[in-house]
Structures are given as structure tokens and as C-alpha cells.
Design a protein around this motif. Structure first.
Motif, PDB file in Angstrom:
ATOM      1  N   HIS A 135       0.841  -1.208   0.000  1.00  0.00           N
ATOM      2  CA  HIS A 135       0.000   0.000   0.000  1.00  0.00           C
ATOM      3  C   HIS A 135       0.872   1.253   0.000  1.00  0.00           C
ATOM      4  CE1 HIS A 135      -3.849   2.060   1.367  1.00  0.00           C
ATOM      5  NE2 HIS A 135      -2.932   2.997   1.572  1.00  0.00           N
ATOM      6  N   LYS A 136       1.842   1.283   0.905  1.00  0.00           N
ATOM      7  CA  LYS A 136       2.691   2.481   1.014  1.00  0.00           C
ATOM      8  C   LYS A 136       3.544   2.684  -0.235  1.00  0.00           C
ATOM      9  CE  LYS A 136       4.278   3.281   5.315  1.00  0.00           C
ATOM     10  NZ  LYS A 136       4.744   3.030   6.711  1.00  0.00           N
ATOM     11  N   VAL A 139       1.263   4.201  -2.863  1.00  0.00           N
ATOM     12  CA  VAL A 139       0.955   5.607  -2.581  1.00  0.00           C
ATOM     13  C   VAL A 139       2.146   6.485  -2.959  1.00  0.00           C
ATOM     14  CG1 VAL A 139       0.514   7.257  -0.704  1.00  0.00           C
ATOM     15  CG2 VAL A 139      -0.809   5.121  -0.849  1.00  0.00           C
ATOM     16  N   GLU A 173      -3.703   5.620  -6.219  1.00  0.00           N
ATOM     17  CA  GLU A 173      -4.688   5.736  -5.146  1.00  0.00           C
ATOM     18  C   GLU A 173      -5.394   4.394  -4.930  1.00  0.00           C
ATOM     19  OE1 GLU A 173      -8.981   7.782  -4.177  1.00  0.00           O
ATOM     20  OE2 GLU A 173      -7.949   8.307  -6.041  1.00  0.00           O
TER      21      GLU A 173
END
Lengths: 331, 331
Positions: free
Chosen positions: B278-279, B282, B287
Motif C-alpha cells: 500500500h505504502k 501511494v 490511489e
């Protein structure tokens, strides 16, 4: 050790961070106290439900936070009780005017942390009750336990008290329901392999290639006996007999049956185990009214499974059927 | 081999029997053709959706049968395509006046069985279309495949076409949606350990204690390379880069992110992997709008994980948000 891990000391915090990132609308991660809480907690009109335990048993308990189950979970490090002050801070964060119910699987370290946190919280005027879960029939006392251990049957307690709290029951009533569910819930598990804690980096105990640990604890504690690996029917039969004979469950009883994986056993095998257990129970005249198959209370990457029975009445069946909104949608 | 199994040749049938016993109101097991179908199939007013594949990938696909997803799944034996006549019988059992969509992960054996079953069914007047899924970016051709393999991204195709069918879309429209979802879906996985098929009784390949297979197939097929075990961040980075660079997904894209466990990796590690992925996404300006963490398409007891991205538009997001009622509640 073959795991997805960076620095082993960050294993729990990185897991919790991932959990919160995957559920941004519903969960909040509070790193200072290592806790996961409902983003909308506390709810003023309901009793708040909190459980903690060592980490390594996921989805228990950080992945069962949400509407209809826990308001917060405060895990410790892997296989370690949470510190008292973290439990205390968790209670303060989710304290509702209707009070807080603490759920604690019966291990000595967890009991101490939660009992002290209850005292501290009550001194600040929060109404708190604590409920101990001890569904594991394998052994009377154990490595970390006086009395029976609390294992996967805990899910039924969480679900029933979570549902009752959402319906508006008061603290005494929620506590009564939890005690009642615990009193009719029994579990036994077995290990095919040991598990490897990230910080240790090697298996927690030795289990020969042809042996299983019957009645294993979820931290790798010894069970009833070490025995030869057998066909599934025989091993499932031992689990079912131990559970049935304990309460005992008798012909005509209506039950919920849970087959829980301990972390390393694939879902295909768990359904195979479920089918064998189901048929053995039907042969005993026991009626299966609700079925649960999957991972609920694990022991890191241990291969193995447990069997849980809950004797149902209308009240318990009704509460188990209520909706719950948690990251893993097991109910 | 340490598994819950009786005679290995009964592994699949005993698993399917357990699945049906656990879901008596919604699923039907037809032993003659080794299939699981919705108890209420066919639904006259909707396109029926069928998928098959080898067994050993559970929950894919027998545990994703239910309202909003599959009408039937016809698995073969472990890692083997289902026989053509079983696929044909499945199509006949769930054939609706609106037609049948066959979903097939792109493996040569599965393609052959389903293409022949389509011909046989069409000769009997059933409207059938077939859709091949090939989301795995790891390698161009593989042991059992001409072209890319189909892996966990398959779930997004199943979910979108299942939702469209429930809404009443016709066969061409359901097929169009499936093709569209497949075209924006990419996956790559990696193995920490090999897997052990019940009938073989020993690991399918050798993987040293300090090595991982990057880009592994879900039958243990070789991936891009064998490399040293590294910290999670580095391994997740390789998976994310391979997936992102393939479509490619670019800054400003809105995506669904799935972290899928391959069977032996516990959910705690999967959430750790999710957080790191996820990081990293990002940081690339991507998104994340929908998150999926758990076991979707496994390889028996293999430890490992895959990362899937789907580029979302309003139509796909909307379909993925529809309800589904399947034994494992992953969506």
C-alpha cells in the motif's frame, strides 16, 4: 525462517499498520498503545467490548474489531500478554457510559494485565466487567495457565456479546450472555507441525515427521499426548470425542460446529476435516445448526486444526445470526 | 507428508462433501461430476457463470459459488483440469435461457476441456461464451501455458461478471465486462516454500532454506528467477514493481489492491505485506480505493503471496461493490 518480515521486532506494528491501511473507513490504529479500535468508538449507547491477547493468533483479535464484535483489541507482542497500561489506555479510549466488558482468554499473563487494568479504570469511574474464556478441553492446567486455556471458542463469546451490546443490553446482561456462551462451548486442537515466532527464527518445539501433538495449545504448549500421524478420520475422531465427552453434548443437542485452522493448514483440508466431523456428530445424534470453517484463532504458521462445539438455544442462535462488520468476514 | 487426508485419491471428493455439508441451504454437491453448484441454479433470468480449474487452489473456485459470483464450479483433481464431460454436464445443469459464461484461467489443459465442452453444449442449443483470464505478469509462456497464466486476479473477473449477471445483463454484456476487468488486472506471486500434493506425498519442487521463487506459478511452475530470501520490504517491492510496470499503472490511477496468500502463509504476514505494498503504491501516486487481504487463489500449503492490481473506473468499482453470498466471505 521463511516469512514476510522486516525487523522481527516490527512484525506486530507493521501488521497492524497494514490492517488499518486496508480498512481506513472503519478502523483506527493507535501505535502508542499498539491497539486497533473502531473508528467510531466509543458508541455512547452501547457497552464497549474489548479483547486483548498475545499476537500471532490472527485473525484473533485485531481483525475482529468492528460493528457487532469488538470495539477495540489490544494485542501484546507475539505470544505475550499486552502491558497493563496499554489495556488501561484502551479501556479509556473506548469507555462508554454503559460500561466496558473485557474479554480475556484464560492465560495467567493476560489475566494479570486485564485485572489490573480493570482496577485502574474503575478507580477513574469507568464501569468494567471482565469475562474469562476457557473452552479448551485438552488439559486442566498448562504451561501458562491455571485452569483451562481459552482458544477458538472465544469467537462465539465475542460474537454473542458483540451482538447483545449492539442491541442495547446493559453491562450485566452482556456479561451474563458471555458467561453462558462460554459455559456451553468446548474446543480441542492438534498440531501437525510446530510454529516459528518471528523473533525466535526457528520452530518453537520439535515434532517428528511422523508425529502430531494431540490437544496442543495455541502457543505450542503440550497437549494430551504425542502420537503417530493417522488418517484424517481417526484424528478428527479423537478431537470430536474429546469435545463431545467433555460437556457432554448428547443426542438431540443442536450445535454450532467450528473447524478452525491453526495458520499453516489450507482451507481445502479444513473443509475435509469439517465434513468428517459433521458426519461423526450426526452419527451421535447431534444436530448441526450452524457451520464455521476457516481460520479464527491461529498459532502463527502452525499446521493443524481445532474443533469447537457450542450447544445452541434460541437466545444464542439468535445472537450468532446478527450481522457483524469486521475486516475478515468470518460470521 | 503432514496433512488432514484419508486416502489421497479421496481428497477432492471429501473436501467437496465437507463444503456441501457446511452450506446445506445454498450449495449442492453432485459427486458424479465432481461439481459444486448453487442449490437454486439455474436462475431463469440471469446468465449462468461457471468456472473450473484444478483443485488445490481453494477457495478458488468451489468456495466462490453463490449468489453474485459463480453458479457452479467444476474442479478437476489436484492441479489437473476437469474432464471435458464433467464441464459439459455442469453447463447442462446450470444452463439458463440467457446463456452460460465459462471462465477459464489460461492453462492449456483447462482451455481444451472448456472449449470442447462449449462446442458440445452449443450443439445442444445452449448459448455459451468463454472468457480466458491471464493476469500473471511473471512469464510470457510457462510449463502448462501458452501465453500468460491466470491466477488470483481471476477473483475480480468472477465478481464483476457475477454482479453484472445478477443485475440482468445479457451474455454479450457480461462477457464484455469480464474482458474489460481482465484487461486492467495484473498479478505476480512468489513462493517461500514448495507445496505438497496429497497424492505425491512430498514437495513438488526443491527450494533451499535461503531462497524464494519470484514469479512462481500456482502449480509450482518456475517464475522469473530464484533469489535469496530478503526482508519483506524488498520482496514486496519486486512484486509491486513487476505488476505496476506491466500495464502500466501510473500516477493518478485508482486501483483495487489484493494481497493473496498461497496457502501456508498466515494472515498476519499477509497484512504486513499489504501495508508495505500500500505504502509503495501511494509513493508512486497510485490511489488505493478497494483493499483485499486473505486467501483467494492458493497452491495447497505453499508459503508465499501474490499482489494484484485492478485499475478501477466507475463501472468496475460499482460491480465490485455489489453483494455476494459465498461460503468464504471475501468480498
Amino acid at each position: 525462517m521463511k516469512k514476510f518480515v522486516n525487523d522481527p521486532k516490527d512484525y506486530v506494528s507493521e501488521m497492524l499498520e497494514g490492517l488499518a491501511l486496508a480498512n481506513p473507513d472503519t478502523l483506527k490504529y493507535v501505535p502508542e498503545y499498539n491497539l486497533i479500535m473502531r473508528a467510531d468508538a466509543p458508541q455512547e449507547n452501547k457497552v464497549s467490548i474489548v479483547q486483548g491477547s498475545g499476537s500471532g493468533h490472527e485473525p484473533a483479535h485485531v481483525m475482529t474489531v468492528g460493528k457487532g464484535m469488538l470495539d477495540a483489541a489490544c494485542p501484546g507482542d507475539v505470544f505475550s500478554a499486552p502491558p497493563t497500561d496499554f489495556v488501561y489506555e484502551t479501556v479509556k479510549l473506548v469507555a462508554s457510559p454503559k460500561g466496558v466488558l473485557l474479554l480475556v482468554n484464560n492465560y495467567t499473563g493476560d489475566r494479570m494485565a486485564f485485572e489490573m487494568a480493570q482496577e485502574l479504570s474503575e478507580a477513574e469511574g469507568v464501569a468494567v466487567r471482565t469475562l474469562f474464556i476457557d473452552d479448551d478441553v485438552a488439559v486442566q492446567d498448562s504451561t501458562y495457565t491455571v485452569g483451562r486455556r481459552g482458544v477458538a471458542g472465544n469467537f462465539f463469546v465475542m460474537k454473542a456479546v458483540g451482538a447483545a451490546a449492539e442491541r442495547g443490553a446493559d453491562l450485566d446482561e452482556v456479561h451474563r450472555i458471555g458467561e453462558k456462551v462460554n459455559s456451553v462451548t468446548r474446543t480441542m486442537g492438534m498440531a501437525l507441525t510446530a510454529c516459528t515466532p518471528p523473533a525466535k527464527g526457528s520452530p518453537l518445539f520439535d515434532l517428528p515427521d511422523d508425529a502430531v501433538e494431540m490437544g496442543v495449545g495455541i502457543h505450542g504448549e503440550p497437549g494430551r499426548k504425542r502420537e503417530k500421524l493417522q488418517p484424517a478420520d481417526a484424528m478428527v475422531g479423537e478431537l470430536v470425542s474429546a469435545v463431545v465427552d467433555d460437556l457432554p453434548y448428547t443426542s438431540g443437542d443442536g450445535v454450532a460446529l467450528m473447524v478452525n485452522g491453526l495458520g499453516g493448514t489450507p482451507i481445502g483440508e479444513l473443509y475435509l476435516v469439517y465434513g468428517r466431523a459433521h458426519k461423526q456428530l450426526v452419527e451421535r445424534g447431534i444436530e448441526i445448526r450452524r457451520s464455521y470453517v476457516g481460520e479464527y484463532c491461529t498459532s502463527l504458521d502452525m499446521a493443524g486444526a481445532s474443533v469447537t462445539l457450542v450447544r445452541l438455544d434460541d437466545e444464542i442462535s439468535d445472537l450468532l445470526a446478527d450481522p457483524a462488520e469486521i475486516p475478515i468476514r468470518v460470521f
